[in-house]
Design an enzyme around this catalytic site. Sequence first.
Site, PDB file in Angstrom:
ATOM      1  N   HIS A 111       0.858  -0.988  -0.051  1.00 25.19           N
ATOM      2  CA  HIS A 111      -0.056   0.108  -0.025  1.00 25.19           C
ATOM      3  C   HIS A 111       0.813   1.083  -0.040  1.00 25.19           C
ATOM      4  O   HIS A 111       0.462   2.343  -0.314  1.00 25.19           O
ATOM      5  CB  HIS A 111      -0.861  -0.100   1.179  1.00 25.19           C
ATOM      6  CG  HIS A 111      -2.053  -0.770   1.040  1.00 25.19           C
ATOM      7  ND1 HIS A 111      -1.936  -2.155   1.302  1.00 25.19           N
ATOM      8  CD2 HIS A 111      -3.339  -0.795   0.578  1.00 25.19           C
ATOM      9  CE1 HIS A 111      -3.158  -2.865   0.991  1.00 25.19           C
ATOM     10  NE2 HIS A 111      -3.936  -1.923   0.470  1.00 25.19           N
ATOM     11  N   GLY A 112       2.066   1.082   0.364  1.00 26.34           N
ATOM     12  CA  GLY A 112       2.825   2.385   0.742  1.00 26.34           C
ATOM     13  C   GLY A 112       4.075   2.234   1.221  1.00 26.34           C
ATOM     14  O   GLY A 112       4.418   1.249   1.865  1.00 26.34           O
TER      15      GLY A 112
END
Lengths: 496, 345
Positions: free
Chosen positions: A328-329
């Site tokens: 996701h990041g």
Amino acid sequence: MLFNSDIFIFLFLPITWILFFLVRKLENPLYIYLLLIAASLFFYSWWNPIYLPLLVFSISFNFVLSRYFYVPPHKYFSRRNVLVAGIAGNLAVIAYFKYSGFFADNLSILLGADIQLHKVALPLAISFFTFQQIAYLVDSYRNQTRQYGFLQYCVYVSFFPQLIAGPIVYHSEVMGQIEKLNGSSDLADNFYRGLNLFIIGLAKKVLIADNLAIYAQMTFNAAENGEAVGMIPAYMGTLAYTFQLYFDFSGYSDMAIGLALMFQIRLPFNFDSPYKATNIIDFWRRWHVTLSRFLKVYLYIPLGGNRKGDFRRLANILVTMILGGLWHGASWNFIFWGLLHGLFLVINHAWIQVCTVAGPGHLRTSKPYVIGARVLTFVTVVLAWVFFRAETFGGAILVLEGLLGRNGLGMEAAGSYSDATWYLLPAAVIAFLAPTSQAWLGISAQGRTEGGDSGRVPFVYVRWPPTLFTAVAMGGIAFATIFMMRGLSEFLYFQF
Amino acid sequence: MKPISPKSFSVVALVTLAVLFLGNVATSIILDPFNVFGLTKFNKRNFQPNLRHMKFEYLKNHEFSGYILGTSRANMYATRLASSLTGTKFYNLNSNSSTPYDMRRQFEWLIGRQPVEHLIFALDFDEFDAPLEHPAFDLAALEHPEVSKSSILYYWNYLWVHPNHYAIAIYGNLLKRDTWFKYDITTGHYYFPVYDRQKKRDPKTYIRERFRQNYEGYDWTPNPEHIRHFRDTVEQAKKNDIKISVVINPKNHRLYRAFDKVKFASWLTDIVEISGEVWDFSGLNSVTLNDELYYEESHFTFRVGDLVLKRLFGTDFDKSTLPADFGVRVTRSNLPERVEQLKNQ
């Protein structure tokens, strides 16, 4: 280009669809492929044309590698080595663009050195198109794909409805449909369902998610600024984000699936009322379904899955979820969020074993148990979202302190949240009680993870019956939603 | 209700969307609450039109030799007084939330069309913090497309006016008895007649009710891009032999106290470095401390505007009637002294 932008709704979509309609009449799939590829690349480059070559290179690289698995292997390049090289190449690109800064920052801290890397912008959709192609490479290696043409493969990867933020589709779900694009599928029927789904998705995003975003932002910005967050702002902000994220991403997914349907392609569903889940395992069967199954098939199972004993199974769950968080990041908050969900899953599996061995199994189906389980699951998910939303660990802790009431009620800030209830209540009612968009439209729940070229998504019946009244109402909803769309906002999952 | 075919459903839904859209387009053009289409002249009072747009449409056919540029606060510098004191025919080109970037584009449009003799820049510390572009839905503040060099999509925004804006415009123009807001396109000014009356009748109640802004948590930081645009504008003006007067607007003490003094001093230094000479009316002085001279924390009255203009261009007699502590001419030589003075207030 955003789905919720004037340029997309009033120009790109109508022009592309009309051309698609006309090109179909030529009865040559080649023209359809060329049209869809051109439209998709234009759609992608609207954001920033500088990364278009990266997308084209990625598609070409993976296609060429996948073809290698159909020829007798060269003595120096075994199939396995080529697969490893392919996966490494894909991961290297994503590591450079998405994670290099993060690793450099952490190495700097660890070594006490000042490692400076040239900052690069994250190319849009890189996580999605990279993972989709890794899956394709692995399936080609396993002889689970057929030899598709380059143009078909380009459509599969770049198809604009799913290019930016999924759903992450398997080749088996769409390749057959892409091959039959000029066939005699029911254009009017699919367009009708696609149009409905697109409007519902747009309404979810614009009418609910974007309005909730204001309140989530107030709470989390205050925490990031180091301010003590009161109990009311903490609850309102956290709940606002919980529903914002759901309506934003499920709205986006509805729009993507709807758009694809307009172009005769059925994509798998991504959401199945996740906040109705009765445990965390159930939650991950309902939330971002196509990512969950990707992680399961291409990470958890290759790691050994549940085949190597209980300890390895639990370790595999943790590793899978941590990497899922990192997907996701590039931030410790996402890693911690993944770890939390990994731990929740481990506890969930342990609880099932305890119930199976020692507990009265029938209790688990009783109504009070189910309600309690739903509430507990929801609370757990909401707490984890705090780390997902906060930009720093410190910010997350401040919000959690607020939730625990350590900074008082926060009455002085509560007034700013008074209107939040107008959006939170309907959002909660829809999330907890209403059927999913696909169920509402009568698209079988079977399609939530499947669907695809075998046409296994039966359109049983439409609960939003096609009458004159519902048609006018849908036109009205579309107008009202486009009207409210004036303040343009990006979809949350574009950043991943 | 009788079911219809999927094809009919799609057609009816899309036709409904198109009919509603076209209906809204027609209403937008006929009522034209922001006065950008100019086919009807319905909105004359009580609903703030896009005055920027109207002013540049007006200036296409009318020539002036001096312009007052700045935010809505610059509105309070009366063109009549400025013209009589300087002998230059002034137009007040103040615009809602105008930033230095906006001023640059406005200036470039002006010098591309007509000779300009004199420019008054009325600057606000807080506007240097604003984003470069105004959001597309801020319909009262979008720059005229010829000034911003934006596309025809500019007009597209005005086809999506919210129904509540129609309602307010109709009510304000046809039914409301009081005139709260009116404008005069020939001078570039706007007025608050009701506020003026309220202030005059009961100033204490007015102040109690209107001065309510809480600036806690505000932290304005000048955007270097705006500084650059202001520098470029001043340099271009000097190259074109245009006389420039730079004014730091007299901020009400309540707003001024919310500024970070270090950032303010740094900003003032930049402005003086760029302009050479600046008339600074900020800080705490007998005018800015007097709430009766303000509409609210953000806008001063024409009376204050007159004092500023007299300080800049008035005769010695005019200047002798002004409060001694109001307005300091700051140049590079006395800048450190002025900064120190402001810090010590």
